[in-house]
Each structure stands twice: as structure tokens, then as C-alpha cells.
Design a protein around this motif. Structure first.
Motif, PDB file in Angstrom:
ATOM      1  N   MET A  50      21.093  53.109  11.118  1.00  0.00           N
ATOM      2  CA  MET A  50      21.607  52.267  10.210  1.00  0.00           C
ATOM      3  C   MET A  50      21.351  52.435   8.884  1.00  0.00           C
ATOM      4  SD  MET A  50      24.991  51.687   9.352  1.00  0.00           S
ATOM      5  CE  MET A  50      25.808  51.864  10.319  1.00  0.00           C
ATOM      6  N   ILE A  51      21.075  52.960   7.697  1.00  0.00           N
ATOM      7  CA  ILE A  51      20.625  52.747   7.095  1.00  0.00           C
ATOM      8  C   ILE A  51      20.621  51.507   6.021  1.00  0.00           C
ATOM      9  CG2 ILE A  51      20.009  53.408   4.477  1.00  0.00           C
ATOM     10  CD1 ILE A  51      20.647  56.195   5.705  1.00  0.00           C
ATOM     11  N   ASP A  52      20.136  50.449   6.104  1.00  0.00           N
ATOM     12  CA  ASP A  52      19.877  49.119   5.332  1.00  0.00           C
ATOM     13  C   ASP A  52      19.254  49.191   3.464  1.00  0.00           C
ATOM     14  OD1 ASP A  52      21.350  46.628   7.011  1.00  0.00           O
ATOM     15  OD2 ASP A  52      20.233  48.458   8.193  1.00  0.00           O
ATOM     16  N   TYR A  53      18.165  49.596   3.736  1.00  0.00           N
ATOM     17  CA  TYR A  53      17.668  49.562   3.103  1.00  0.00           C
ATOM     18  C   TYR A  53      16.895  51.112   2.006  1.00  0.00           C
ATOM     19  CZ  TYR A  53      16.071  45.440   3.709  1.00  0.00           C
ATOM     20  OH  TYR A  53      15.828  43.491   4.880  1.00  0.00           O
ATOM     21  N   LEU A  54      17.550  51.430   0.830  1.00  0.00           N
ATOM     22  CA  LEU A  54      17.446  52.504   0.084  1.00  0.00           C
ATOM     23  C   LEU A  54      16.810  52.547  -1.072  1.00  0.00           C
ATOM     24  CD1 LEU A  54      18.614  55.468  -0.260  1.00  0.00           C
ATOM     25  CD2 LEU A  54      19.997  54.609  -1.703  1.00  0.00           C
ATOM     26  N   ASN A  55      16.127  53.283  -1.011  1.00  0.00           N
ATOM     27  CA  ASN A  55      14.431  53.780  -2.092  1.00  0.00           C
ATOM     28  C   ASN A  55      14.692  54.601  -3.024  1.00  0.00           C
ATOM     29  OD1 ASN A  55      12.715  50.862  -2.152  1.00  0.00           O
ATOM     30  ND2 ASN A  55      12.982  51.009  -0.433  1.00  0.00           N
ATOM     31  N   LEU A  56      15.049  54.634  -3.982  1.00  0.00           N
ATOM     32  CA  LEU A  56      15.097  55.752  -4.865  1.00  0.00           C
ATOM     33  C   LEU A  56      13.589  55.493  -6.446  1.00  0.00           C
ATOM     34  CD1 LEU A  56      18.544  55.649  -5.762  1.00  0.00           C
ATOM     35  CD2 LEU A  56      17.828  56.977  -3.524  1.00  0.00           C
ATOM     36  N   ASN A  57      13.241  57.089  -7.146  1.00  0.00           N
ATOM     37  CA  ASN A  57      12.682  57.367  -7.522  1.00  0.00           C
ATOM     38  C   ASN A  57      13.536  57.335  -8.950  1.00  0.00           C
ATOM     39  OD1 ASN A  57      10.451  56.988  -6.564  1.00  0.00           O
ATOM     40  ND2 ASN A  57      10.186  58.793  -5.379  1.00  0.00           N
ATOM     41  N   LEU A  58      13.178  56.202 -10.125  1.00  0.00           N
ATOM     42  CA  LEU A  58      14.321  56.297 -10.976  1.00  0.00           C
ATOM     43  C   LEU A  58      13.559  55.845 -12.420  1.00  0.00           C
ATOM     44  CD1 LEU A  58      17.751  54.858 -10.109  1.00  0.00           C
ATOM     45  CD2 LEU A  58      17.052  56.693  -9.510  1.00  0.00           C
ATOM     46  N   SER A  59      13.728  56.641 -13.100  1.00  0.00           N
ATOM     47  CA  SER A  59      13.227  56.332 -14.812  1.00  0.00           C
ATOM     48  C   SER A  59      14.020  54.823 -14.950  1.00  0.00           C
ATOM     49  CB  SER A  59      13.519  57.207 -15.570  1.00  0.00           C
ATOM     50  OG  SER A  59      15.259  57.502 -15.938  1.00  0.00           O
ATOM     51  N   GLU A  60      13.422  54.207 -15.799  1.00  0.00           N
ATOM     52  CA  GLU A  60      13.848  52.625 -16.370  1.00  0.00           C
ATOM     53  C   GLU A  60      15.122  53.035 -17.168  1.00  0.00           C
ATOM     54  OE1 GLU A  60      12.970  50.435 -19.767  1.00  0.00           O
ATOM     55  OE2 GLU A  60      11.278  49.584 -18.539  1.00  0.00           O
ATOM     56  N   GLU A  61      15.519  54.307 -17.572  1.00  0.00           N
ATOM     57  CA  GLU A  61      17.254  54.203 -18.097  1.00  0.00           C
ATOM     58  C   GLU A  61      17.687  54.163 -16.838  1.00  0.00           C
ATOM     59  OE1 GLU A  61      13.959  54.818 -20.875  1.00  0.00           O
ATOM     60  OE2 GLU A  61      14.260  56.276 -19.057  1.00  0.00           O
ATOM     61  N   GLN A  62      17.817  55.205 -15.936  1.00  0.00           N
ATOM     62  CA  GLN A  62      18.207  55.629 -15.333  1.00  0.00           C
ATOM     63  C   GLN A  62      18.794  54.321 -14.138  1.00  0.00           C
ATOM     64  OE1 GLN A  62      16.253  58.645 -12.972  1.00  0.00           O
ATOM     65  NE2 GLN A  62      17.795  60.295 -13.831  1.00  0.00           N
TER      66      GLN A  62
END
Length: 243
Positions: free
Chosen positions: A196-208
Motif C-alpha cells: 500500500m502506498i503511504d508516502y508519495l514524493n513528487l518533483n514540483l516547482s515552487e509554483e506547483q
């Protein structure tokens, strides 16, 4: 007679000029051929390109380089560079080397950071998502119409279980298949992975990130994270491009 001699002189002069032009033309042709035989076309950036940018064909051009200066790690085919991401910054006109680009580079771009998405912000996550995938982010709520937050897909930095373990197939890790462009094995890895996915990390810009945080922090809207076929299309399109 005087007119005839003048005419003959003009003909002789014209013939001499044409002959000289022909000789010079042959010389230039031979010299250019020799130069072409002693040079090789390599790929170089048209402009400065920062680390983490995905290269487009419009960013690249060919440059002639003496064969004596050529090394095997230089990229000489456009399809071996277009669509890949830069690992380090690239200067305008510098030879593009294989180790400076990668098919899938999971570090955030220069304009991005890796953000862990709070669990309370998430309504649902596609179970097939793995590190390196591209995902589409939607907002959904009871009192507001659902909408797509970003027009473009964003990169997943990691997906982990509650034990802080990366979710993947132990025998056939998805990352290996992703790097090799093996779409069949990528599919198999998603079928075999369990957790089960409990932690999701995304590469985002500051604005996003600020846009996402502003939408979700009141609790009225939550995120729906959907797997994007762009991940698979990139793997298929770049399969076999490694030299």
C-alpha cells in the motif's frame, strides 16, 4: 582583320577565365571533400541548458569536429539525445557526451524540489505508480467540480510503504526495466509489486507546490493521482537508443 583579331583575343581570354574558374572550382571541391573526410558531425546544444531539462530537437544542432578530436562518448545521432534529460548543465556549442544525459533522471530539475505530499491531501493514488513515472494530478471535492491541477504530467520521485520501503517487485525491480526501456517487464513489475502506498514524493516547482497546497490545505479538495501513459511511451520510444 582587326575585328577578327579582337574577337579571337576575347575568345581566348574567355576560355582562359573559364579554365581558371574550372581549375579553382575543382580545387575547392577537392579541399572540401578532404575536410569532410577528416571531420565528423557531432551533436551540440544551441543554447545553455540547465541540469534536469529534457532535450528537444530544437535545442540541438550538428557541429563538425576534426576526427582527431573525436571520442567515442560523443553523441553523433540526434535520436540519441532528443527526449533525454540532462544530468549536468550544458554550455552552448559544447560536445554532448552520453554520460551527460539520461533516459530517466529522478532528481528534481533546477527549477524543482522534491515534495512529500501529505496523506490528508490525497483521495486516491493509482496502485501501479512507481518511482520515475509521470503522473497527472487532479483535485476532487464534494462541493466543487473536479479539475486537473497541472496541464503537464509531473515526475514521481518515490513511492513508499508505511515502513519507509520503496514499493516494487523484489525479483524484477521496475527501475531496472524503466532504465532499459523494457515495457513488458515494466508491466510485469507493476503486477508483481505488493504494498500500500503511504508516502508519495513528487518533483514540483515552487509554483506547483504552492498551488497544490493552497487547494488542499482547507480540506475541501483532495488529490487524485493518476498514472500517465507518458511514462510507458518514453520507455518504448527510447528503447534501443543507448549506445
Amino acid at each position: 582583320m582587326r575585328i577578327l583579331r579582337r574577337r579571337n583575343a576575347m575568345i581566348s581570354l574567355t576560355a582562359a577565365v573559364l579554365s581558371a574558374s574550372l581549375v579553382y572550382g575543382m580545387y575547392e571541391l577537392q579541399r572540401n571533400q578532404i575536410e569532410l573526410d577528416d571531420t565528423i558531425a557531432i551533436i551540440v546544444p544551441k543554447r545553455f541548458i540547465g541540469a534536469g531539462e529534457r532535450l528537444k530537437e530544437s535545442d540541438l544542432e550538428f557541429k563538425m569536429l576534426p576526427k582527431a578530436a573525436y571520442v567515442s562518448d560523443m553523441i553523433s545521432k540526434l535520436e540519441h539525445a532528443a527526449g533525454k534529460e540532462t544530468i549536468i548543465p550544458l554550455g552552448q556549442g559544447e560536445p554532448l557526451l552520453h554520460w551527460k544525459v539520461d533516459d530517466y533522471y529522478f532528481q528534481p530539475k533546477r527549477s524543482e524540489s522534491t515534495f512529500q505530499i501529505p496523506k490528508e491531501y490525497i483521495r486516491s493514488i493509482s496502485n501501479g505508480i512507481r518511482a520515475g513515472d509521470k503522473v497527472m494530478i487532479y483535485a476532487s471535492g464534494e462541493a466543487a467540480p473536479s479539475m486537473r491541477i497541472f496541464s503537464e504530467a509531473v515526475t514521481v520521485a518515490s513511492v513508499k510503504s508505511s515502513g519507509n520501503v520503496e514499493i516494487d517487485s523484489i525479483e524484477n525491480p521496475n527501475l531496472f526495466s524503466l532504465a532499459e526501456g523494457n515495457k513488458q517487464q515494466m508491466y510485469a513489475s507493476r503486477r508483481e509489486a505488493n504494498g500500500m502506498i503511504d508516502y508519495l514524493n513528487l518533483n514540483l516547482s515552487e509554483e506547483q507546490w504552492l498551488q497544490l497546497d493552497d487547494l488542499c490545505k482547507a480540506g475541501e479538495l483532495k488529490l487524485v493521482v493518476a498514472y500517465s501513459p507518458e511514462s510507458l511511451n518514453l520507455a518504448v520510444g527510447e528503447e534501443g537508443d543507448r549506445s
